[in-house]
Design a protein around this motif. Sequence first.
Motif, short mmCIF file in Angstrom:
data_model
loop_
_atom_site.label_atom_id
_atom_site.label_comp_id
_atom_site.label_asym_id
_atom_site.label_seq_id
_atom_site.Cartn_x
_atom_site.Cartn_y
_atom_site.Cartn_z
N ARG A 199 10.69 -11.61 -16.93
CA ARG A 199 10.82 -12.79 -16.07
C ARG A 199 10.94 -14.06 -16.92
N SER A 200 10.14 -14.14 -17.96
CA SER A 200 10.16 -15.32 -18.83
C SER A 200 11.52 -15.49 -19.49
N VAL A 201 12.11 -14.38 -19.96
CA VAL A 201 13.43 -14.45 -20.60
C VAL A 201 14.49 -14.86 -19.59
N LEU A 227 21.47 -16.87 -29.17
CA LEU A 227 22.19 -18.09 -28.85
C LEU A 227 22.57 -18.87 -30.11
N VAL A 228 21.69 -18.86 -31.11
CA VAL A 228 22.00 -19.55 -32.37
C VAL A 228 23.24 -18.95 -33.02
N HIS A 229 23.45 -17.67 -32.81
CA HIS A 229 24.59 -16.98 -33.41
C HIS A 229 25.91 -17.39 -32.79
N GLU A 230 25.91 -17.92 -31.56
CA GLU A 230 27.14 -18.24 -30.84
C GLU A 230 27.51 -19.71 -30.97
N ALA A 231 28.80 -19.97 -31.08
CA ALA A 231 29.28 -21.35 -31.16
C ALA A 231 29.11 -22.05 -29.81
N LEU A 232 29.27 -21.31 -28.73
CA LEU A 232 29.11 -21.84 -27.38
C LEU A 232 28.09 -20.99 -26.63
N ILE A 233 27.37 -21.61 -25.71
CA ILE A 233 26.43 -20.87 -24.88
C ILE A 233 27.22 -19.86 -24.04
N PRO A 234 26.86 -18.59 -24.08
CA PRO A 234 27.57 -17.59 -23.27
C PRO A 234 27.45 -17.90 -21.78
N ASP A 235 28.33 -17.30 -21.01
CA ASP A 235 28.32 -17.52 -19.56
C ASP A 235 27.17 -16.82 -18.87
N THR A 236 26.77 -15.65 -19.39
CA THR A 236 25.95 -14.74 -18.59
C THR A 236 24.88 -14.03 -19.42
N LEU A 237 23.72 -13.83 -18.81
CA LEU A 237 22.72 -12.91 -19.34
C LEU A 237 22.68 -11.71 -18.41
N ILE A 238 22.91 -10.52 -18.96
CA ILE A 238 22.86 -9.29 -18.16
C ILE A 238 21.55 -8.57 -18.44
N TYR A 239 20.83 -8.26 -17.38
CA TYR A 239 19.62 -7.45 -17.52
C TYR A 239 20.08 -6.02 -17.73
N GLY A 240 19.91 -5.49 -18.94
CA GLY A 240 20.56 -4.24 -19.32
C GLY A 240 19.70 -3.01 -19.24
N MET A 241 18.62 -3.07 -18.48
CA MET A 241 17.73 -1.92 -18.39
C MET A 241 17.71 -1.36 -16.97
N ALA A 242 17.37 -0.08 -16.88
CA ALA A 242 17.23 0.58 -15.58
C ALA A 242 15.88 1.28 -15.55
N PRO A 243 14.78 0.52 -15.51
CA PRO A 243 13.45 1.14 -15.52
C PRO A 243 13.21 1.94 -14.25
N SER A 244 12.38 2.97 -14.36
CA SER A 244 12.12 3.82 -13.20
C SER A 244 11.47 3.05 -12.06
N THR A 245 10.75 1.97 -12.40
CA THR A 245 10.13 1.15 -11.37
C THR A 245 11.14 0.29 -10.61
N GLY A 246 12.28 0.01 -11.26
CA GLY A 246 13.29 -0.85 -10.65
C GLY A 246 12.89 -2.30 -10.59
N LYS A 247 11.86 -2.69 -11.37
CA LYS A 247 11.34 -4.05 -11.30
C LYS A 247 11.23 -4.66 -12.69
N ILE A 248 11.19 -6.01 -12.73
CA ILE A 248 11.06 -6.70 -14.01
C ILE A 248 9.59 -6.86 -14.38
N SER A 249 9.34 -6.95 -15.69
CA SER A 249 7.99 -7.19 -16.20
C SER A 249 7.79 -8.70 -16.34
N PRO A 250 6.55 -9.16 -16.54
CA PRO A 250 6.31 -10.60 -16.75
C PRO A 250 7.10 -11.17 -17.93
N SER A 251 7.21 -10.39 -19.02
CA SER A 251 7.98 -10.89 -20.18
C SER A 251 9.47 -10.96 -19.86
#
Length: 399
Positions: free
Chosen positions: A131-133, A105-129
């Motif tokens: 979730r925090s992001v 975010l510091v690198h961008e002049a404006l806050i981007p519109d979107t955060l894309i979760y870019g992983m496809a873990p075999s579990t299909g679920k998010i980790s606690p870390s």
Amino acid sequence: MEPDLKTIDSIQRNDSGAQVSPSVQNDNTQSKTVTQPIIPPSAIIYCEGNFAKIDGKTANGLVRHSEAYRIQSVIDSNHGGQDSGLVLDDAMNNIPVFNDLNAALVHEALIPDTLIYGMAPSTGKISPSDRSVILDAIALGLNIVSGLHEYLSDDPEIATAASQRDVTIRDIRKPKPSKDMRLFDGSVAGVEALRIAVLGTDCAIGKRTTATVLARALNAKGIKTVLVGTGQTGLMQGAKYGVAMDAVPPQFCCGELEGAIVAASDGERPDVILIEGQGALSHPAFCTSAFILRGSQPDAVILQHAPKRAHRCDFPNMPMPTPAREIALIEAFADTKVIGVTLNHEGMSEAEITDAIAAQSQKLGLPVTDALSRPAAHLLAMVVAAYPGLHRGIPVAAV
């Protein structure tokens, strides 16, 4: 790929795509209609610990190609400070990788519109870390896009946070109600376009990437081509037609895909419809390839294979099949033919790629290429060799 153009009134858009007021015009100046590019929303891809790996395939695909989002950066502390194109394909693309969300975010002049979760873990679920992001991104006002089987919009904590910040959560894999789903009815047989499915010998092996490269090459030659997406990454990239096959109840899989293909045919009148593959027909963990073959009724198949992959992805005790074995299975299962093989060159040197192309071509009696390390013209030639009438505008039925 060139951005889509749309005729709109003289309203300018800022970098985030939001409308701003048109400039005040003199009373004697008539309003004009102009053609302006539609600017996609900006996005950061979260791919901690997995960029350029198999489980980072969503991020990998979006960095290579995205029509729906302007990818500004990737988050993965394993590659912080590097160029994502150099990490992924040894070719600079000017999309930087950062250690964490704050650095991005510091690198961008404006806050981007979107955060894309870019992983496809075999579990299909998010980790606690993870979730925090995601919660941090929501707190900053970013919309969230996810292709997980775990629907973030159904998560009480995440949904409440999104509601409080008035941001959207887009769950790519969240299907529509079953009452609105479509059963197979055979109407795909009336589609005049040549239908080619890009299947593989494993999951996460590059089927979507090969299909995307081929679609570009065909369109560049004036052979109108539409790519029908069947997974979360293709839909995130901006596929106009498609369905996340592995999120649809089996009874409706063939019909939903058939509906997408018929819609692409009716809406675009293409010469070719490419169908993105999922999993592998021989893979016991996935049924999607069977549904794709049944629902799309493809005229032809291109098979993707990774020569250096010793075992199935996430299944160390399950050896990879040979291309010959997979081809025999596909052609026995469906009324179609495999017209060529494309390689995933993971773990291969340049010399090994060259040798593998020659060896597989001789062994299979089919054209073989690599969509990323070899010119796209080789992939195009594979299709034109099988259907020479395409580049002369002859209907496929006559080829």
